[in-house]
Design a protein around this motif. Structure first.
Motif, PDB file in Angstrom:
ATOM      1  N   ASP A  84     103.871  27.906 -21.704  1.00  0.00           N
ATOM      2  CA  ASP A  84     103.626  28.864 -22.785  1.00  0.00           C
ATOM      3  C   ASP A  84     103.574  28.161 -24.131  1.00  0.00           C
ATOM      4  OD1 ASP A  84     103.413  31.020 -24.414  1.00  0.00           O
ATOM      5  OD2 ASP A  84     105.493  31.677 -24.186  1.00  0.00           O
ATOM      6  N   ILE A  85     102.435  28.255 -24.768  1.00  0.00           N
ATOM      7  CA  ILE A  85     102.262  27.569 -26.048  1.00  0.00           C
ATOM      8  C   ILE A  85     103.187  28.143 -27.117  1.00  0.00           C
ATOM      9  CG2 ILE A  85     100.382  29.093 -26.781  1.00  0.00           C
ATOM     10  CD1 ILE A  85     100.697  25.342 -27.545  1.00  0.00           C
ATOM     11  N   PRO A  88     108.190  26.548 -28.684  1.00  0.00           N
ATOM     12  CA  PRO A  88     107.942  25.571 -29.758  1.00  0.00           C
ATOM     13  C   PRO A  88     108.004  24.113 -29.342  1.00  0.00           C
ATOM     14  CG  PRO A  88     110.003  26.771 -30.104  1.00  0.00           C
ATOM     15  CD  PRO A  88     109.314  27.422 -28.959  1.00  0.00           C
ATOM     16  N   PRO A  91     103.762  22.818 -28.918  1.00  0.00           N
ATOM     17  CA  PRO A  91     102.795  22.442 -29.947  1.00  0.00           C
ATOM     18  C   PRO A  91     102.801  20.962 -30.314  1.00  0.00           C
ATOM     19  CG  PRO A  91     103.674  24.582 -30.458  1.00  0.00           C
ATOM     20  CD  PRO A  91     104.438  24.079 -29.256  1.00  0.00           C
ATOM     21  N   LEU A  94     101.159  18.970 -27.656  1.00  0.00           N
ATOM     22  CA  LEU A  94      99.716  19.184 -27.674  1.00  0.00           C
ATOM     23  C   LEU A  94      99.049  18.358 -28.765  1.00  0.00           C
ATOM     24  CD1 LEU A  94      98.415  21.124 -25.726  1.00  0.00           C
ATOM     25  CD2 LEU A  94      97.988  22.635 -27.641  1.00  0.00           C
ATOM     26  N   ARG A  95      99.695  18.306 -29.920  1.00  0.00           N
ATOM     27  CA  ARG A  95      99.134  17.504 -30.998  1.00  0.00           C
ATOM     28  C   ARG A  95      99.067  16.049 -30.582  1.00  0.00           C
ATOM     29  NH1 ARG A  95      98.516  19.727 -36.154  1.00  0.00           N
ATOM     30  NH2 ARG A  95      97.427  17.762 -36.392  1.00  0.00           N
ATOM     31  N   LEU A 110      93.189  23.804 -22.896  1.00  0.00           N
ATOM     32  CA  LEU A 110      94.547  24.299 -22.709  1.00  0.00           C
ATOM     33  C   LEU A 110      94.599  25.566 -21.874  1.00  0.00           C
ATOM     34  CD1 LEU A 110      97.537  24.031 -23.693  1.00  0.00           C
ATOM     35  CD2 LEU A 110      96.899  25.645 -25.481  1.00  0.00           C
ATOM     36  N   ASN A 112      97.788  28.480 -20.354  1.00  0.00           N
ATOM     37  CA  ASN A 112      99.193  28.862 -20.220  1.00  0.00           C
ATOM     38  C   ASN A 112      99.423  29.573 -18.889  1.00  0.00           C
ATOM     39  OD1 ASN A 112     100.285  28.621 -23.256  1.00  0.00           O
ATOM     40  ND2 ASN A 112      98.215  29.430 -23.258  1.00  0.00           N
ATOM     41  N   ASP A 114     102.722  30.922 -18.043  1.00  0.00           N
ATOM     42  CA  ASP A 114     103.904  31.788 -18.096  1.00  0.00           C
ATOM     43  C   ASP A 114     104.820  31.566 -16.903  1.00  0.00           C
ATOM     44  OD1 ASP A 114     103.497  33.120 -20.530  1.00  0.00           O
ATOM     45  OD2 ASP A 114     101.947  34.358 -19.620  1.00  0.00           O
ATOM     46  N   GLU A 238     117.034  32.666 -23.808  1.00  0.00           N
ATOM     47  CA  GLU A 238     118.179  33.140 -24.566  1.00  0.00           C
ATOM     48  C   GLU A 238     118.981  34.153 -23.740  1.00  0.00           C
ATOM     49  OE1 GLU A 238     116.868  34.383 -28.350  1.00  0.00           O
ATOM     50  OE2 GLU A 238     118.843  35.102 -28.996  1.00  0.00           O
ATOM     51  N   MET A 264     117.391  27.266 -26.280  1.00  0.00           N
ATOM     52  CA  MET A 264     117.352  28.706 -26.058  1.00  0.00           C
ATOM     53  C   MET A 264     118.646  29.178 -25.390  1.00  0.00           C
ATOM     54  SD  MET A 264     114.601  29.612 -27.432  1.00  0.00           S
ATOM     55  CE  MET A 264     114.540  31.325 -26.933  1.00  0.00           C
ATOM     56  N   LEU A 267     121.214  29.337 -27.908  1.00  0.00           N
ATOM     57  CA  LEU A 267     121.101  30.547 -28.727  1.00  0.00           C
ATOM     58  C   LEU A 267     121.723  31.740 -27.996  1.00  0.00           C
ATOM     59  CD1 LEU A 267     117.564  30.434 -30.375  1.00  0.00           C
ATOM     60  CD2 LEU A 267     119.811  29.935 -31.346  1.00  0.00           C
ATOM     61  N   MET A 292     114.351  22.251 -31.393  1.00  0.00           N
ATOM     62  CA  MET A 292     113.281  23.147 -31.831  1.00  0.00           C
ATOM     63  C   MET A 292     113.284  23.252 -33.353  1.00  0.00           C
ATOM     64  SD  MET A 292     113.643  26.439 -29.304  1.00  0.00           S
ATOM     65  CE  MET A 292     114.642  27.215 -30.570  1.00  0.00           C
ATOM     66  N   PHE A 294     113.688  24.987 -36.942  1.00  0.00           N
ATOM     67  CA  PHE A 294     114.544  26.013 -37.568  1.00  0.00           C
ATOM     68  C   PHE A 294     115.978  26.057 -37.053  1.00  0.00           C
ATOM     69  CE2 PHE A 294     110.169  27.788 -37.621  1.00  0.00           C
ATOM     70  CZ  PHE A 294     109.924  27.541 -38.956  1.00  0.00           C
ATOM     71  N   LYS A 297     118.495  25.984 -39.615  1.00  0.00           N
ATOM     72  CA  LYS A 297     118.665  27.179 -40.446  1.00  0.00           C
ATOM     73  C   LYS A 297     119.638  28.183 -39.836  1.00  0.00           C
ATOM     74  CE  LYS A 297     115.065  26.392 -43.268  1.00  0.00           C
ATOM     75  NZ  LYS A 297     115.649  25.092 -43.669  1.00  0.00           N
TER      76      LYS A 297
END
Lengths: 357, 357
Positions: A84-85, A88, A91, A94-95, A110, A112, A114, A238, A264, A267, A292, A294, A297
């Motif tokens: 699943d793109i 996080p 990405p 993929l770059r 690409l 996905n 799931d 989560e 996750m 979290l 991941m 954030f 934060k």
DNA sequence: TCCGTTCGTGCAATCGATTGCAGGGCCCGG
DNA sequence: CCGGGCCCTGCAATCGATTGCACGAACGGA
């Protein structure tokens, strides 16, 4: 049937073909072809080659990849299959893939899944129908029929992030065992003794080797990895983290730290702790895995293990390219080293918790 | 030149072609082609058609897309150009695109530009070289040479998320003006009067129309959108948000709320507030835009405006498909409605702040 | 019975490249 | 001066589909 061509400055210009270039250079198309193909370029003498290249340039010639593919059976396309793109971690991978392919003219397509086996099969079929030259799979389970099929059908494939138990396939993964060792060592150094682990699914190499890494690291640190302090999540989610944490706490209330198999799950521990009124890191410490975005934060910011995702993608692409260009390249196993990112979710156990509750 | 084919059960099987199917069905390849093509299927009588389809099935025939593309000049491929897949708003958009294309046999090819004009140009060229049938652009600026080129060269294109000033191109965007209105109304209802705005770049339609939306909503609510309370960020980034917030606060210390043009800018406000010792929402309220993942995990959780990203992607794909299949479809403008997600970063202004400081 | 129309299928050209093979020119040696 | 060999370039087949056109059968009406 539409005519090939484009509108330039409002006028329709038929597409420039190799014939046009050859005609303008006053040579045969085969000669033009050989000039424009780096592998055969040396067959043609310099003055003629120059005539061709300038003609190609003046006309703005761009080869038709479909004609090329039809003739050569190579599409310069590879399939990238991930769960699943929106997760996080993917990405940046993929770059990395995209950038590594860019120079060599390959394109990644690409899809996905799931984590749905049926969908995986469908996508696999579609990739083959599209005639991809190879595959990068981020969906492998430890025993994986799709990987088996690639090997049986001799489809060039590189696994990424997760791998399989059979060793005869190329992969690029993170050193999960080592990474979990970093988390355990970090906690142990702070004085934690009764450390719990919330593992991911053991059918995935990531879940399995992080679990194994936990047990080994505990042993190595002279600590006991008690079975009652190990919970298994059904997925790296989560909600599973929350569930497994609460279940764990039913069995044992003396742990002072939790090593979660990924962010996750960590979290989920945050959620559960809030629900039952525990404080992090006051009542227990938590570590995650992946780093991941954030996480810094969060309240408290999460201590975790950072994986070089971008490099992982780039390396997988390079490994696949070697196989595609070199023909029968050897099976390649690449393991990347993660690093610990210490933040506020880990602290020395408080006197109260150290005694157990 | 490699021979087309695959290994099945360890044995090499040459690829099944239309000829093989035709031979087995004892018809001409053209007949087989017509049967297998839905558009021409009706030209062939039922008994013969059945012979062909069963033959195709038994042989496991899969058409060669390169041959198809070479002949028809259609690749059933569309290019999707976005700034950066690591930006969490794009994965859901991509999923929407992918799902909407899946049924129709189209494949999306992704590329990231990092908002770099040069790279955009390069990628555009490569997409054309790959002969994509159309483009979905998420990179548009209000005046965008790339979009101009698509229109000039009659390349089917649909803009997504951002649009351009010229109206003669299809797009699917969020109703930014309305969305900002929701945020302003939410704050006004709580009693805020001196509301500030940190806008995004005004060269992007998102930045521009959110800014305009702010001014209009303030007026409509009987409030004054003071220029000194409006800051402009050079990009939709955390660092720009932080910078613009600090600058704003140099000019005015009486605002009680900030409407940020997106979540990243709002996060920048969080950073700045922490640095200078202001509390959210105690000292001022903040709203974001986009509803990125994990905003609910922030401290305080961020009030924001949710955009239907997935639908946006799906709708863009459908709009492009209509154009690709229908030939000259009309220009289509789709605007999706966002909704407010109220969380803890907004509260009624405290008595202290209501007086101004 | 014969001819014209219609319907269904086959023929063959075509898309735009790659590449094995053949042939021609040039150089050099006898 | 002539012949052989070696490069270099051209010829033409080929990849696997699509599609305009032609042809033949079947059918109906005169």
């Amino acid at each position: 049937m539409p005519i090939a061509g484009r509108y330039i400055c409002g006028m329709f210009r038929p597409r420039v073909t190799l014939r046009d270039v050859a005609r303008r250079a006053r040579v045969h198309t085969s000669t033009a072809s050989r000039v424009l193909n780096p592998a055969t370029r040396e067959l043609i003498t310099e003055p003629i080659a120059r005539r061709v290249t300038t003609a190609a340039e003046q006309l703005g010639y761009q080869p038709n990849p479909n004609a090329y593919s039809l003739k050569t059976n190579r599409t310069r396309t590879v399939g990238v299959i991930i769960p699943d793109i929106a997760n996080p971690v993917f990405p940046p991978i993929l770059r990395g893939i995209e950038d590594a392919f860019a120079e060599s003219g390959y394109t990644a397509v690409l899809a996905n899944t799931d984590n749905d086996g049926d969908r995986e099969g469908t996508i696999f079929q579609e990739m083959l129908a599209r005639r991809v030259d190879g595959l990068i799979l981020a969906t492998a389970r430890r025993r994986d029929p799709l990987v088996d099929r690639c090997l049986l059908e001799k489809i060039p494939v590189v696994l990424i992030n997760r791998t399989v138990d059979r060793g005869d396939v190329s992969f690029v993964v993170n050193d999960d065992t080592f990474g979990i060792g970093l988390a355990v060592a970090h906690l142990a150094a702070m004085g934690h003794v009764r450390i719990a682990h919330l593992s991911g699914p053991l059918t995935l190499s990531t879940g399995f080797s992080r679990h194994r890494g936990f047990v080994r690291a505990m042993k190595k640190g002279g600590l006991r990895a008690e079975p009652k302090r190990i919970g298994v999540c059904g997925g790296f989610t989560e909600s599973e983290g929350r569930r497994a944490f609460l279940e764990l706490r039913e069995r044992d209330r003396t742990f002072t730290a939790v090593v979660a198999a990924n962010d996750m799950i960590a979290l989920g521990c945050y959620d559960a702790a809030r629900e039952i009124g525990l404080r992090i890191p006051g009542d227990f410490s938590v570590t995650g895995f992946n780093d991941m975005p954030f996480l810094d934060k969060l309240q408290p910011s999460l201590t975790t293990v950072r994986i070089p995702h971008y490099q992982m993608g780039a390396q997988a692409a390079r490994t696949l390219l070697a196989r595609l260009n070199g023909g029968l390249a050897a099976v390649e196993h690449v393991t990347l080293l993660p690093e610990l990112v210490a933040r506020d979710s880990t602290a020395a156990p408080s006197r109260r918790t150290r005694r157990g509750r």
